[in-house]
Design a protein around this motif. Sequence first.
Motif, PDB file in Angstrom:
ATOM      1  N   SER A  61       0.827  -1.213   0.000  1.00 38.39           N
ATOM      2  CA  SER A  61       0.000   0.000   0.000  1.00 38.39           C
ATOM      3  C   SER A  61       0.861   1.263   0.000  1.00 38.39           C
ATOM      4  O   SER A  61       0.546   2.250  -0.669  1.00 38.39           O
ATOM      5  CB  SER A  61      -0.935   0.005   1.208  1.00 38.39           C
ATOM      6  N   THR A  62       1.970   1.234   0.750  1.00 46.04           N
ATOM      7  CA  THR A  62       2.869   2.389   0.775  1.00 46.04           C
ATOM      8  C   THR A  62       3.552   2.577  -0.572  1.00 46.04           C
ATOM      9  O   THR A  62       3.693   3.702  -1.063  1.00 46.04           O
ATOM     10  CB  THR A  62       3.929   2.226   1.873  1.00 46.04           C
ATOM     11  N   LYS A  75       1.247   4.406  -3.067  1.00 49.26           N
ATOM     12  CA  LYS A  75       0.718   5.743  -2.791  1.00 49.26           C
ATOM     13  C   LYS A  75       1.430   6.787  -3.650  1.00 49.26           C
ATOM     14  O   LYS A  75       2.629   6.695  -3.902  1.00 49.26           O
ATOM     15  CB  LYS A  75       0.906   6.079  -1.303  1.00 49.26           C
ATOM     16  N   ARG A 103       3.873  13.940   0.581  1.00 50.72           N
ATOM     17  CA  ARG A 103       2.757  13.012   0.488  1.00 50.72           C
ATOM     18  C   ARG A 103       1.489  13.695  -0.025  1.00 50.72           C
ATOM     19  O   ARG A 103       0.568  13.022  -0.477  1.00 50.72           O
ATOM     20  CB  ARG A 103       2.474  12.392   1.866  1.00 50.72           C
ATOM     21  N   ASP A 104       1.439  15.006   0.063  1.00 55.68           N
ATOM     22  CA  ASP A 104       0.229  15.721  -0.339  1.00 55.68           C
ATOM     23  C   ASP A 104       0.569  16.791  -1.374  1.00 55.68           C
ATOM     24  O   ASP A 104       1.714  17.252  -1.472  1.00 55.68           O
ATOM     25  CB  ASP A 104      -0.441  16.370   0.868  1.00 55.68           C
ATOM     26  N   ARG A 164       4.739   6.935  -8.222  1.00 54.83           N
ATOM     27  CA  ARG A 164       4.460   5.835  -7.287  1.00 54.83           C
ATOM     28  C   ARG A 164       5.640   4.874  -7.329  1.00 54.83           C
ATOM     29  O   ARG A 164       6.027   4.432  -8.415  1.00 54.83           O
ATOM     30  CB  ARG A 164       3.157   5.133  -7.639  1.00 54.83           C
TER      31      ARG A 164
END
Length: 383
Positions: free
Chosen positions: A318-319, A322, A339-340, A377
Amino acid sequence: MTRQFTSTFFPGTPCRPARWLIALIVFALAGLRAAPEAPGAESKDYSLFVGLDVSFKHDSVDYPLQQVSGSEIRLIRDKETLGLPIGSIRNFQLARNLKLSPYKIAVGSLQTKRTYSPAGNPMQLWARAELLMADMQDIPKARDMTADTSGIPKSNNKGTVSDAAATGISSLMAKEEYDKNLFDALEISFDVTSDQQIDKPYVVAVTEFRDESKPRAVSRSIIIRSLYPIFPGRTQTVSLEQNGFPKAFTPIKTSVHVYSSGRELASNLSGNLIPLTRMQACEYLIMQFLTANKGKTLPPSPALTPVPRDIRARLDASTLGKPIFVKVNKYGIVESAFRDETAKEKVDPYIDSVLANFHFTPALDKGFPVPGTTTVRLSDFLF
């Protein structure tokens, strides 16, 4: 499934660089191959080589070969995956191109041997014919069966001696035909090893050959197959049978190319292989990128993406999947990662160290390098 191409060279594609450019770059870098490394010099972990691009046409659109699963090509279109049998693709195109790879695999014990395909083997054809004749003869023989007073069936068929003679003659003829060596297939075998884990590898083998009926022409036949995952320290033996050759063909040479996610991996069999340091690899990429995109406006794009061997142990799936928002300077170097999209949450130190070894082609503004931002990713860079 085999597809054949008849030409004096691999058919070209619109994206293929001019041959003079390939020759110029290889000549300019050729001195690097023999240059001695000074003590403490940067290691040459990258490989520049002449590889093979494979593309195909589907619904009148050209697609690069990116994924192979079993005997299917996986076509990614409009975020959906479509499985196409390899045999349904009629027009593969092959083109030689310069490629750069941070990984190198070893291909050993490459052997080829002419053989008969199941459909062209005289002995197998004879055996199948004999079985068919036996099945056809069972019906009248069953009708000829009568019963004596004891109730035990007995046959009125009296052709056993002539049947045996006919069988012997036909098998002798099949053996004579077999010994003519009118082979129509090729067995290919090799070993492959890697010091990196490769999850979804596939192989493309191209054989150059001559047809007995056209002795001056050189034709090419291609076979594409998926491989089992390749694990560090383990040798995988690969055996292929390439069918569809004309009878009594003469093989000239077979080249083997291993890919993962559409990217060809450098190997000891790669053509014109030149080891490069990271700095040399970056310089080559930027030179090639700027030459090919004069006057264009583009975002930054991942170019060199080596991932550490322990990344799967350090980060879960999952990491890895992302999105990461990356700021890249005009030289293609990562300046920061978040991350954002608002650039408030930084990635953890391990991911930051992974991205520090990445190199991007810079963003372009009308052909001039400028800083830019892009999304990546890590899962996209796992082989």
